[in-house]
Design an enzyme around this catalytic site. Structure first.
Site, PDB file in Angstrom:
ATOM      1  N   ASP A 223       0.838  -1.210   0.000  1.00  0.00           N
ATOM      2  CA  ASP A 223       0.000   0.000   0.000  1.00  0.00           C
ATOM      3  C   ASP A 223       0.869   1.256   0.000  1.00  0.00           C
ATOM      4  OD1 ASP A 223       0.773  -0.813   2.543  1.00  0.00           O
ATOM      5  OD2 ASP A 223      -1.145  -0.357   3.512  1.00  0.00           O
ATOM      6  N   ASP A 247       0.707  -7.130 -10.721  1.00  0.00           N
ATOM      7  CA  ASP A 247      -0.300  -6.817 -11.738  1.00  0.00           C
ATOM      8  C   ASP A 247      -0.865  -5.422 -11.494  1.00  0.00           C
ATOM      9  OD1 ASP A 247      -2.173  -7.280 -13.864  1.00  0.00           O
ATOM     10  OD2 ASP A 247      -3.705  -7.620 -12.334  1.00  0.00           O
ATOM     11  N   ASP A 251       0.036  -1.524 -13.624  1.00  0.00           N
ATOM     12  CA  ASP A 251      -0.948  -0.665 -14.307  1.00  0.00           C
ATOM     13  C   ASP A 251      -0.839   0.763 -13.764  1.00  0.00           C
ATOM     14  OD1 ASP A 251      -2.035  -2.764 -15.811  1.00  0.00           O
ATOM     15  OD2 ASP A 251      -4.094  -2.104 -15.450  1.00  0.00           O
TER      16      ASP A 251
HETATM   17  C1  IPM Z   1      -1.378  -8.480 -17.298  1.00  0.00           C
HETATM   18  C2  IPM Z   1      -2.846  -8.696 -17.519  1.00  0.00           C
HETATM   19  C3  IPM Z   1      -3.154 -10.165 -17.238  1.00  0.00           C
HETATM   20  C4  IPM Z   1      -2.812 -10.427 -15.795  1.00  0.00           C
HETATM   21  C5  IPM Z   1      -4.599 -10.582 -17.548  1.00  0.00           C
HETATM   22  C6  IPM Z   1      -4.980 -10.294 -18.990  1.00  0.00           C
HETATM   23  C7  IPM Z   1      -4.854 -12.019 -17.201  1.00  0.00           C
HETATM   24  O1  IPM Z   1      -3.596  -7.839 -16.736  1.00  0.00           O
HETATM   25  O2  IPM Z   1      -0.565  -9.120 -17.997  1.00  0.00           O
HETATM   26  O3  IPM Z   1      -1.023  -7.669 -16.446  1.00  0.00           O
HETATM   27  O4  IPM Z   1      -3.630 -10.154 -14.902  1.00  0.00           O
HETATM   28  O5  IPM Z   1      -1.715 -10.900 -15.529  1.00  0.00           O
HETATM   29 MG    MG Z   2      -2.432  -6.459 -15.647  1.00  0.00          MG
END
Ligand code: IPM
Ligand code: MG
Length: 364
Positions: A223, A247, A251
């Site tokens: 966090d 993951d 992002d």
């Molecule tokens: C990533 C994507 C994948 C993940 C999905 C599409 C399954 O979000 O490569 O980060 O969660 O790993």
């Molecule tokens: Mg992802």
């Protein structure tokens, strides 16, 4: 030299961006005198439509027979029904697991031409150059059991996070190896104040650190890390973390680079720098963006930079990888932008034109 590459364009914008990645790869082949044998296959939604499976055993075998895999993206509304037996994403997970790609490298570098083009203050993101090492074949994603069931009190579901010390050790080692070749600082991200799997992670990280006295190890709670990434992203050099945390954080971190369309990734079956070149799968971190598909709009730079990572990590072609990265930098400097990174006064181009421009700048 000669290399075999499995090409899995997938769904949505996957095929369009992969075409541009291949275009740039061929430009590298021409200028540097290499030959790339391409073997096309299907994965994700297109594979479900063709074969009923998101990844067929034949396609997996074909990938194993190659030196590397280039993947586009998988998924789309057509295959989204949560009650369906099979989902496009299952194909991606089967590739990761089936090819033992435990180490996912996600570099986040801000191109200087884009410093003014994001939602964040230029002074905060200028000079960001970090790399995530995300564990890719364990944790919640591959939980056992992984299921939904009915009880007398209603429905329940479970996915639990499990890690063995061997799984932690090998991924943390990737972090240390990368840090050794860069700024010599490794941040290990966990949730050790709550999770047992994170407490084991932390202990193993400390044990591995003994072998890397030249690298400074810091533990950070996930966090706090999420906050720090926005507050002071230049603080980071190399980060290592488990699958799900990685993951989510990647992002978030992609916004530092202006768009998901800029970020490439490598999923490796070994520790880079150890032994010879490592087998890997290379793909943009973005998804299949179904609404943009077929419109010649999508940003192909993530796919093109994924090709550069393939040259670097699986083929040991460092100069060639750099020639692609320089070509991207130059095209951005000259003001060309796809819609996702467009800003006032710049020249808007489509997917194909961006690929042509970058391929044209690759110099041998
Ligand atoms: C990533 C994507 C994948 C993940 C999905 C599409 C399954 O979000 O490569 O980060 O969660 O790993
Ligand atoms: Mg992802």
């Amino acid at each position: 030299m000669r290399f075999g590459i499995a090409v899995l364009p997938g769904d949505g914008i996957g095929p369009e961006v992969t075409t541009e990645g291949i275009k740039v790869l061929q430009a590298v082949g021409d200028r540097f005198g290499h030959h790339f044998d391409l073997h096309y296959g299907v994965v994700g939604g297109v594979a479900i439509d063709e074969t009923g499976e998101a990844l067929s055993p034949d396609t997996l075998r074909m990938c194993r027979g190659c030196d590397a895999v280039l993947l586009g993206a998988v998924g789309g509304p057509k295959w989204d029904d949560p009650k369906a037996d099979v989902h496009p994403e299952d194909g991606l997970l089967a590739l990761r697991k089936g090819l033992e790609l435990f180490a996912n490298l996600r570099p986040v570098k801000v191109f200087s031409a884009l410093v003014d083009g994001t939602n964040l203050k230029p002074e905060v993101i200028k000079g960001v150059d970090l790399i995530f090492v995300r564990e890719l074949t364990g944790g919640l994603y591959f939980a056992r059991p992984k299921k939904q069931w009915r009880t007398s009190k209603g429905r329940r579901a479970t996915d639990s996070m499990t890690y063995s010390e061997q799984e932690i050790e090998r991924i943390v080692r990737v972090g240390f190896e990368l840090a050794r070749g860069r700024g010599k600082r490794l941040v290990s991200v966990d949730k050790a104040n709550v999770l047992q799997s994170s407490r084991l992670w932390r202990q193993v990280a400390v044990e591995v650190a003994d072998k890397y006295p030249d690298v400074e190890l810091e533990h950070m709670l996930v966090d706090a890390c999420a906050m720090r990434l926005i507050q002071n992203p230049t603080y980071f050099d190399v980060l290592v973390t488990e699958n799900m945390f990685g993951d989510i954080l990647t992002d978030e971190a992609s916004m530092l680079a202006g768009s998901m369309g800029m970020l490439s990734s490598a999923s490796l079956a070994g520790v880079p720098g150890e032994g010879t070149d490592t087998f890997g799968m290379y793909e943009p971190i973005h998804g299949s963006a179904p609404r943009r598909a077929g419109l010649d709009m999508a940003n192909p730079i993530a796919s093109i930079l994924s090709v550069a990572m393939m040259l670097r990590y699986s083929f040991g072609l460092i100069k060639e990888a750099q020639s692609i990265e320089c070509a991207v930098d130059e095209v951005l400097q000259r003001g060309y932008r796809t819609y996702d990174i467009m800003s006032e006064g710049k020249t808007k181009v489509g997917t194909k034109e961006m690929g042509d421009l970058i391929a044209g700048k690759v110099e041998g």
